[in-house]
Enzyme design. Structure first.
Site, PDB file in Angstrom:
ATOM      1  N   ARG A 171      -1.854  -2.057   8.532  1.00 51.98           N
ATOM      2  CA  ARG A 171      -1.725  -0.586   8.569  1.00 51.98           C
ATOM      3  C   ARG A 171      -0.283  -0.139   8.299  1.00 51.98           C
ATOM      4  O   ARG A 171       0.209   0.807   8.916  1.00 51.98           O
ATOM      5  CB  ARG A 171      -2.219  -0.029   9.919  1.00 51.98           C
ATOM      6  CG  ARG A 171      -3.635  -0.378  10.265  1.00 51.98           C
ATOM      7  CD  ARG A 171      -4.650   0.281   9.321  1.00 51.98           C
ATOM      8  NE  ARG A 171      -5.988  -0.155   9.666  1.00 51.98           N
ATOM      9  CZ  ARG A 171      -6.547  -1.266   9.176  1.00 51.98           C
ATOM     10  NH1 ARG A 171      -5.937  -1.992   8.264  1.00 51.98           N
ATOM     11  NH2 ARG A 171      -7.754  -1.630   9.556  1.00 51.98           N
ATOM     12  N   SER A 245      -9.603   5.262  14.434  1.00 51.67           N
ATOM     13  CA  SER A 245      -8.808   4.563  15.457  1.00 51.67           C
ATOM     14  C   SER A 245      -7.470   5.270  15.635  1.00 51.67           C
ATOM     15  O   SER A 245      -6.739   5.456  14.675  1.00 51.67           O
ATOM     16  CB  SER A 245      -8.524   3.120  15.011  1.00 51.67           C
ATOM     17  OG  SER A 245      -9.737   2.469  14.778  1.00 51.67           O
ATOM     18  N   GLU A 341      -1.759   4.647  15.222  1.00 52.16           N
ATOM     19  CA  GLU A 341      -2.089   4.434  13.809  1.00 52.16           C
ATOM     20  C   GLU A 341      -2.075   5.780  13.074  1.00 52.16           C
ATOM     21  O   GLU A 341      -1.681   5.878  11.917  1.00 52.16           O
ATOM     22  CB  GLU A 341      -3.480   3.782  13.707  1.00 52.16           C
ATOM     23  CG  GLU A 341      -3.950   3.571  12.285  1.00 52.16           C
ATOM     24  CD  GLU A 341      -5.290   2.858  12.185  1.00 52.16           C
ATOM     25  OE1 GLU A 341      -5.571   1.956  12.991  1.00 52.16           O
ATOM     26  OE2 GLU A 341      -6.060   3.226  11.276  1.00 52.16           O
TER      27      GLU A 341
HETATM   28  C1  LIG Z   1     -14.254   8.445  11.339  1.00 51.90           C
HETATM   29  C2  LIG Z   1     -13.036   7.771  10.738  1.00 51.90           C
HETATM   30  C3  LIG Z   1     -13.047   6.420  10.474  1.00 51.90           C
HETATM   31  C4  LIG Z   1     -11.939   5.793   9.909  1.00 51.90           C
HETATM   32  N1  LIG Z   1     -12.009   4.462   9.652  1.00 51.90           N
HETATM   33  C5  LIG Z   1     -10.946   3.838   9.101  1.00 51.90           C
HETATM   34  C6  LIG Z   1     -11.018   2.438   8.807  1.00 51.90           C
HETATM   35  O1  LIG Z   1     -12.037   1.785   9.011  1.00 51.90           O
HETATM   36  N2  LIG Z   1      -9.920   1.848   8.285  1.00 51.90           N
HETATM   37  C7  LIG Z   1      -8.780   2.555   8.015  1.00 51.90           C
HETATM   38  O2  LIG Z   1      -7.814   1.937   7.539  1.00 51.90           O
HETATM   39  N3  LIG Z   1      -8.690   3.872   8.273  1.00 51.90           N
HETATM   40  C8  LIG Z   1      -9.739   4.524   8.806  1.00 51.90           C
HETATM   41  N4  LIG Z   1      -9.660   5.866   9.084  1.00 51.90           N
HETATM   42  C9  LIG Z   1      -8.410   6.581   8.816  1.00 51.90           C
HETATM   43  C10 LIG Z   1      -8.368   7.329   7.460  1.00 51.90           C
HETATM   44  O3  LIG Z   1      -9.643   7.539   6.965  1.00 51.90           O
HETATM   45  C11 LIG Z   1      -7.548   6.564   6.412  1.00 51.90           C
HETATM   46  O4  LIG Z   1      -6.257   6.317   6.886  1.00 51.90           O
HETATM   47  C12 LIG Z   1      -7.464   7.322   5.083  1.00 51.90           C
HETATM   48  O5  LIG Z   1      -6.857   6.512   4.128  1.00 51.90           O
HETATM   49  C13 LIG Z   1      -6.688   8.622   5.203  1.00 51.90           C
HETATM   50  O6  LIG Z   1      -6.829   9.319   3.989  1.00 51.90           O
HETATM   51  P1  LIG Z   1      -6.558  10.871   3.864  1.00 51.90           P
HETATM   52  O7  LIG Z   1      -6.639  11.219   2.432  1.00 51.90           O
HETATM   53  O8  LIG Z   1      -7.433  11.629   4.780  1.00 51.90           O
HETATM   54  O9  LIG Z   1      -5.036  10.949   4.348  1.00 51.90           O
HETATM   55  P2  LIG Z   1      -4.323  12.127   5.154  1.00 51.90           P
HETATM   56  O10 LIG Z   1      -4.796  12.122   6.558  1.00 51.90           O
HETATM   57  O11 LIG Z   1      -4.385  13.395   4.397  1.00 51.90           O
HETATM   58  O12 LIG Z   1      -2.820  11.594   5.130  1.00 51.90           O
HETATM   59  C14 LIG Z   1      -2.441  10.441   5.856  1.00 51.90           C
HETATM   60  C15 LIG Z   1      -0.968  10.146   5.544  1.00 51.90           C
HETATM   61  O13 LIG Z   1      -0.861   9.786   4.170  1.00 51.90           O
HETATM   62  C16 LIG Z   1       0.012  10.689   3.484  1.00 51.90           C
HETATM   63  N5  LIG Z   1      -0.575  10.905   2.169  1.00 51.90           N
HETATM   64  C17 LIG Z   1      -1.846  11.251   1.877  1.00 51.90           C
HETATM   65  N6  LIG Z   1      -2.028  11.282   0.552  1.00 51.90           N
HETATM   66  C18 LIG Z   1      -0.836  10.969  -0.021  1.00 51.90           C
HETATM   67  C19 LIG Z   1      -0.353  10.853  -1.356  1.00 51.90           C
HETATM   68  N7  LIG Z   1      -1.150  11.065  -2.411  1.00 51.90           N
HETATM   69  N8  LIG Z   1       0.937  10.522  -1.557  1.00 51.90           N
HETATM   70  C20 LIG Z   1       1.766  10.301  -0.515  1.00 51.90           C
HETATM   71  N9  LIG Z   1       1.375  10.396   0.777  1.00 51.90           N
HETATM   72  C21 LIG Z   1       0.097  10.721   1.020  1.00 51.90           C
HETATM   73  C22 LIG Z   1       0.084  11.945   4.327  1.00 51.90           C
HETATM   74  O14 LIG Z   1       1.299  12.614   4.142  1.00 51.90           O
HETATM   75  C23 LIG Z   1      -0.051  11.365   5.735  1.00 51.90           C
HETATM   76  O15 LIG Z   1       1.193  10.896   6.189  1.00 51.90           O
HETATM   77  C24 LIG Z   1     -10.769   6.533   9.628  1.00 51.90           C
HETATM   78  C25 LIG Z   1     -10.751   7.912   9.882  1.00 51.90           C
HETATM   79  C26 LIG Z   1     -11.876   8.533  10.432  1.00 51.90           C
HETATM   80  C27 LIG Z   1     -11.854  10.014  10.673  1.00 51.90           C
END
Ligand SMILES: Cc1cc2nc3c(=O)[nH]c(=O)nc-3n(C[C@H](O)[C@H](O)[C@H](O)COP(=O)(O)OP(=O)(O)OC[C@H]3O[C@@H](n4cnc5c(N)ncnc54)[C@H](O)[C@@H]3O)c2cc1C
Length: 345
Positions: A171, A245, A341
């Protein structure tokens, strides 16, 4: 109020409630979207002088807004998926950072491109994948990563990162540490197998395949098995606000784990190749009595202690404070410091 800057619209005092899966009601002083690096550049040129900070937003599924954002929030909506090249063993598939992750996984599964099927149904967009090297069911983002293009927000130029440049860890990546908030990830190129290598040993995948009556595994069947397991285990943010998580599973030296085993029967740990043991943070949180706990609208999920939830009107600060209490109690009982995380904003 709406300010029109050339072709780009910048919204002011914009509610982010629908833009984070916790459903926290924070607002951004300024908000806009971009669908190309040129648009991003144009936006930055317009606002650079008067803005204090720029925050790149994806699907909002891995962050907690603990306060209003006193700067510019830019939602990445860069789309597109295309095969860049292929060789005997691999497809090199390039995707826009604003593509939805699960839709991308389904695209790969439907086109017989193997490697991401175990990562089915992770919420969010492609651009956040490299941020924290997303992972699930024995596979991590780094396993399918080839290279990415990122836009340097200050220097206004595109920089290419290969696997080594990203320093992926559990992570972790350079985008969460050394280059935090410095880059917008624009595109990611994946290296996907032509001949699948099935990875069914992790979690309950094999049992689920059996339950599904699958005789011969396929990437489609594995993807469906992972979807089924996740749906049965994880709270759906559409029903109850959460970001998956909340804490990482901490890694401790084997000797520390042995000592913990003496004091805490049943403590859960997985041996890592590097003489470290990964502890199950959820188990420790549960042992501290937090599972199912609720204070106001902030809570610790009744089935998954690792997941903090918003029952409706919790503020980001209330959820953060709860996480702080949990962190302290785990520290006090086990002597282990949990790390969040979820990105705290
Ligand atoms: C129900 C649930 C289950 C999940 N299960 C998992 C799992 O199994 N494994 C796992 O690893 N994660 C899991 N996650 C966490 C999450 O889904 C991941 O971390 C996902 O990659 C986040 O993507 P996002 O586009 O929503 O990012 P955001 O929440 O929008 O952003 C997260 C971070 O990334 C940065 N960011 C986003 N896009 C960019 C970009 N294009 N360039 C630069 N920075 C950027 C943001 O500034 C922020 O700091 C889960 C979340 C939920 C709600």
């Amino acid at each position: 109020m709406l300010t029109k800057l050339q072709s780009m619209e910048i919204l002011e005092n914009f509610s982010l409630k629908k833009y984070n899966t916790f459903g926290v009601d924070a607002s951004a002083a300024y908000f806009s979207t971009f669908n190309s690096s040129e648009q991003l550049n144009e936006l930055l040129n317009q606002v650079d002088q008067k803005m204090h900070s720029t925050f790149i937003l994806g699907g909002g599924s891995n962050l907690l807004f603990t306060q209003d954002v006193n700067g510019l929030v830019l939602k990445n909506e860069i789309k597109g998926i295309q095969v860049e090249k292929e060789d005997e063993n691999f497809y090199y598939l390039k995707a826009g950072a604003g593509e939805n992750w699960h839709q991308f996984v389904l695209y790969c599964v439907n086109n017989n491109m193997a490697g991401v099927e175990n990562l089915s149904l992770i919420p969010g967009n492609i651009g956040a994948g490299p941020m924290q090297n997303i992972g699930a069911y024995g596979v991590e983002f780094k396993d399918v990563f080839y290279e990415l293009e990122a836009f340097h927000l200050k220097e206004k130029k595109i920089v290419r990162f290969n696997l080594e440049d990203c320093s992926f860890g559990y992570r972790e990546s350079v985008f969460k540490t050394r280059y935090k908030n410095q880059f917008a990830i624009i595109t990611v190129t994946f290296k996907l197998l032509k001949q699948p290598r099935f990875n069914t040993s992790y979690g309950a995948i094999e049992q689920e395949l059996e339950r599904m009556n699958v005789q011969e595994p396929s990437i489609g069947a594995i993807s469906q098995a992972v979807i089924n397991i996740r749906r049965s285990k994880l709270p759906d943010p559409a029903e109850i606000g959460n970001a998956g998580s909340f804490f990482k599973n901490p890694e401790v030296p084997t000797a520390t784990f042995s000592a913990l085993q003496q004091n805490f029967k049943g403590i859960v740990g997985y041996a890592l190749p590097n003489t470290q043991v990964k502890l199950a943070a959820g188990w420790m949180i549960e042992q501290c009595g937090w599972k199912g706990y609720r204070k106001g609208d902030a809570g610790c999920h009744a089935k998954q202690a690792l997941v903090l939830v918003n029952y409706g009107a919790a503020s980001g600060k209330e959820i953060y404070d709860l996480s702080e209490e949990i962190l302290k109690s785990v520290q006090s009982k086990f002597g282990v410091t949990l790390e969040r995380e979820v990105n705290i904003v």
